[in-house]
Design a protein around this motif. Sequence first.
Motif, short mmCIF file in Angstrom:
data_model
loop_
_atom_site.label_atom_id
_atom_site.label_comp_id
_atom_site.label_asym_id
_atom_site.label_seq_id
_atom_site.Cartn_x
_atom_site.Cartn_y
_atom_site.Cartn_z
N ILE A 49 20.47 107.45 30.04
CA ILE A 49 19.71 107.39 31.38
C ILE A 49 20.90 107.11 32.26
O ILE A 49 20.79 107.77 33.55
N LEU A 50 22.11 106.59 32.10
CA LEU A 50 23.29 106.70 32.99
C LEU A 50 23.50 107.87 33.31
O LEU A 50 23.75 108.30 34.56
N TYR A 51 23.53 108.85 32.23
CA TYR A 51 23.81 110.21 32.49
C TYR A 51 22.94 110.97 33.49
O TYR A 51 23.46 111.74 34.35
N TYR A 52 21.80 110.85 33.14
CA TYR A 52 20.71 111.37 34.10
C TYR A 52 20.31 110.45 35.31
O TYR A 52 19.34 110.88 35.99
N GLN A 53 20.98 109.51 35.81
CA GLN A 53 20.35 108.57 36.74
C GLN A 53 20.41 109.34 38.13
O GLN A 53 19.41 109.12 39.02
N GLU A 54 21.34 110.12 38.45
CA GLU A 54 21.41 110.86 39.86
C GLU A 54 20.25 111.82 39.77
O GLU A 54 19.47 111.76 40.72
N TYR B 23 17.07 109.92 40.05
CA TYR B 23 16.85 109.37 41.59
C TYR B 23 16.39 110.43 42.76
O TYR B 23 15.63 110.12 43.36
N LYS B 24 17.08 111.69 42.37
CA LYS B 24 16.68 112.59 43.19
C LYS B 24 15.27 112.93 43.36
O LYS B 24 14.74 113.33 44.43
N ILE C 242 11.42 104.35 38.70
CA ILE C 242 12.23 104.50 37.81
C ILE C 242 12.54 103.32 36.72
O ILE C 242 12.82 103.75 35.29
#
Lengths: 376, 174
Positions: free
Chosen positions: B20-25, B28-29, B45
Amino acid sequence: MNKEDKKLYCKLNESIKISQSCRDTIYNTFDKLPEKEKHIEKYSKLRLSVAITFCSLFLITGIAFGKDIGELFQGLLSHNKGIISAIENNFVETNPSKYIESSNVKAYIDSVLMDDYKLCISLSFELPAEYAKENIHRIEIPNIIIYDENNNILYQMAMKEIDYSFFNNPEISEDNFSYQTSSSIGWAEKDGNIYSFSYIIDSNGFPKSRTINIRFDEINLVDKDLLDYELGLSDMEIINRATLYHISGKWELKYDLSQKTYNRENYTYKIKNYADYPFNFPKELIVSNTESRLEFSYDLHNISAGEDVSMDRDAYIQTQDDKILITECEHEYNGYNAYCRYFFQLSIFNSNSTMQLVIPRDNGKDIVLQLERIEK
Amino acid sequence: MNKLVKKAKNGDKKAFEQLILYYQEDLYKIAKAHLFIEDDINDAIQETIILAYEYIGNLTNISKFKSWLIRILINECNAIYRKKKQENSVSYDSLEIEKYIKQDYEMKNNLEFYSLISNLNVEEKSILILYYVEGYKPKEISKILDINNNTVRSKILRAKNKIKNDLKEDYQYE
């Protein structure tokens, strides 16, 4: 990408940054997630919608594979040239195994195709007359495990718990990962009271196994009309709802592979001009008996507008007399780095000693990698 | 990455959090393109993370984790969007968006983004973000959004045409 696309790409990527409140929300959500009991892979055969391209292709493969190898040629010519070329060149095991009977159900392995990237197994079940009904479309095996003579777990599905005690090795447990990266299962084909279907399993590198063993202790005969995906229901709940008959027993199937399978060899191709482009291409390309895969990455800063790989046109390998397309490709952008993975329907049987691998670019000046087989 | 997905699929919470942290950006977008209020984005989210964690065991093809995650997120965004519209609690029209931008510090940071996509409908926004930001091909987008491949292609063109003028203005100042 043309100039306009590049501009839009930069604007959309640069102009938005994740907020602190969103970061906080993510971390707070992590705190709310319960710890899970670690378990071995649960593969939902029912939720094929997630598996996208591979599954739809392999469902077709699965049906034809088990039923009639000859039909496979007709059914798959337009689908996967890699697998077809392997079967056309007799790279497939077609002698049925001995059957194992339990609870009046005879089970046996029809045929096997195994190379580094693919394991295709066709299973057949001879059912007693009271079970052999027209509306059975799928046979679910909720705790199947497929392993070889060295106890390498090639595939496992544990919608129901698997008993690992038969390995007599405490190190082999539910924590051991299997070789599979993805899988799909064909619908059951009926021929009298015999039902056949196939497992198509993908891997990044299957071992050179000599024997395939398959164990399970339950089969469910399922009516496909009742197999509706519903969020909130567990796999077993969905299957239970759709199952017409649960049959418990004990099936331990064994299949001895021939030399052509366990002594298989891949081809290695030198990519002669890998350094001519601003992409991190590998120096070599491996071609297996059914497939070839190319992985590379690149930094978007290093390429100008238009030089990027095209998202609209597919990559292909040009052989002497054929254009070998991809089955699937994956593009992943991480900030300004891109990672690409192409799966070509190229096998050692439909390849030539020299070939060209073409990756289209947005500016039309396609990347052409020169491949030359390294003779052993 | 596949190894991490495999671990997460097998119940490893830490592996799931790393994913999740890897794909958080990316998440968000995509959420930002659908929902402009920060609280709504966070709700979408949050719900996506909870659902993904609960159902990751059912993921059939581990190499498709990201598109699977995005699909859950888009479903959540659409659900929130529909709910807000029904409740009339927030009007998602451009005037309201401007009002929120003025009030919300986070949104001021993303002003350029909103000005670019403000004239697009929800589906066009999704497609444009998946195409340009996530780098998906039209064929892949059609599978994530469950719409026809040709529709995706024509919507990309339509969305591009809608924002063409903004881009042209930018070129003139360069």
